[in-house]
Design a protein around this motif. Structure first.
Motif, PDB file in Angstrom:
ATOM      1  N   GLY A  21       8.910   3.828   5.320  1.00 43.38           N
ATOM      2  CA  GLY A  21       8.082   3.600   4.311  1.00 43.38           C
ATOM      3  C   GLY A  21       8.923   3.152   2.862  1.00 43.38           C
ATOM      4  N   LYS A  34       2.835  -2.432   3.982  1.00 41.07           N
ATOM      5  CA  LYS A  34       3.453  -1.320   3.431  1.00 41.07           C
ATOM      6  C   LYS A  34       2.902   0.129   3.772  1.00 41.07           C
ATOM      7  CE  LYS A  34       5.721  -4.127   0.499  1.00 41.07           C
ATOM      8  NZ  LYS A  34       7.118  -4.335   0.597  1.00 41.07           N
ATOM      9  N   ILE A  35       3.580   1.316   3.473  1.00 44.41           N
ATOM     10  CA  ILE A  35       2.850   2.301   3.719  1.00 44.41           C
ATOM     11  C   ILE A  35       2.666   3.013   2.369  1.00 44.41           C
ATOM     12  CG2 ILE A  35       3.199   4.719   4.771  1.00 44.41           C
ATOM     13  CD1 ILE A  35       5.329   3.420   6.628  1.00 44.41           C
ATOM     14  N   ARG A  40       3.565   8.326   2.353  1.00 43.72           N
ATOM     15  CA  ARG A  40       4.729   8.521   2.528  1.00 43.72           C
ATOM     16  C   ARG A  40       4.996  10.081   2.000  1.00 43.72           C
ATOM     17  NH1 ARG A  40       5.319   3.832  -0.171  1.00 43.72           N
ATOM     18  NH2 ARG A  40       6.540   4.797  -1.970  1.00 43.72           N
TER      19      ARG A  40
END
Length: 220
Positions: A21, A34-35, A40
């Motif tokens: 991430g 995206k994370i 994360r």
């Protein structure tokens, strides 16, 4: 041993997800999925928590083969051990304190198993101690990597704001940093200084003319 290996592998998976991430967050392609920072952070916490659990299991195995009560090895930190390898915690947020506490707990456990020896299983004991060292390093590096990613993201945001002239950036700790050179009206309000024109002096040329005239007069 299977329980220890399970915690170890779960810790590895969660930290890999957090790391992946972080990498995606640094990529410039907007289409890259995206994370979120929150997810994360959750992966990172779960990762180091499983690593600590694995460390406790491995320490318990060491204690068992060395004829020591495992509960004394994984028990809570005593007053004398409170400062063992501990850094400054002043100014840390909740997440940073959690990382620091987990790291410190494992350091204490490692210090307790360090002197343990086994007459019949010493090779295995040494291997398990090395695994504990590796787990400690992984936990500490996970925290360092998190801080580095946060700093890089902050610098990128500031650079982007400076390029776009946003003027202000919100940092990771909630503070703001002023960036750029102000608005166009502010720029117009600053008077431009006229460019100074410097004329080259002709003194050397005048002296040369005078010397020629003097020589000419003497020759006549």
């Amino acid at each position: 041993r299977k329980v220890a290996d399970t915690h170890y592998n779960l810790g590895l998976v969660y930290l890999m997800l957090a790391s992946e991430g972080d990498k995606k967050e640094q990529e410039e392609q907007p289409q890259t999925p995206k994370i979120s920072a929150q997810l994360r952070e959750e992966y990172r916490k779960k990762g180091i928590t499983h690593y600590l659990a694995a460390g406790k299991c491995f320490a318990g195995i060491i204690a068992f083969h060395c004829g020591v009560d495992s509960e004394t090895i994984i028990a809570s930190t005593t007053g004398a051990e409170a400062s063992l390898g501990g850094g400054k915690t002043t100014g840390m947020n909740e997440s940073e304190l959690e990382f620091s506490n987990i790291s410190h707990t494992l350091k204490v456990i490692r210090s307790r198993v360090a002197p343990l020896q086994s007459s019949s299983e010493q090779a295995m004991i040494d291997d398990l101690k090395e695994i504990l060292d590796e787990i400690q390093e992984t936990i500490d590096e996970a925290h360092t990597a998190k801080q580095a990613i946060s700093e890089v993201s902050e610098m990128k945001a500031q650079a982007k704001a400076a390029a776009e002239g946003d003027g202000e950036v919100t940092n990771a700790d909630g503070s703001t940093t002023s960036i750029g050179f102000g608005t166009a009206s502010a720029k117009e309000a600053i008077p431009e200084r006229p460019m100074m024109m410097v004329r080259r002096k002709k003194k050397r040329d005048e002296e040369s003319v005078m010397e020629l005239e003097t020589k000419k007069a003497k020759s006549e």
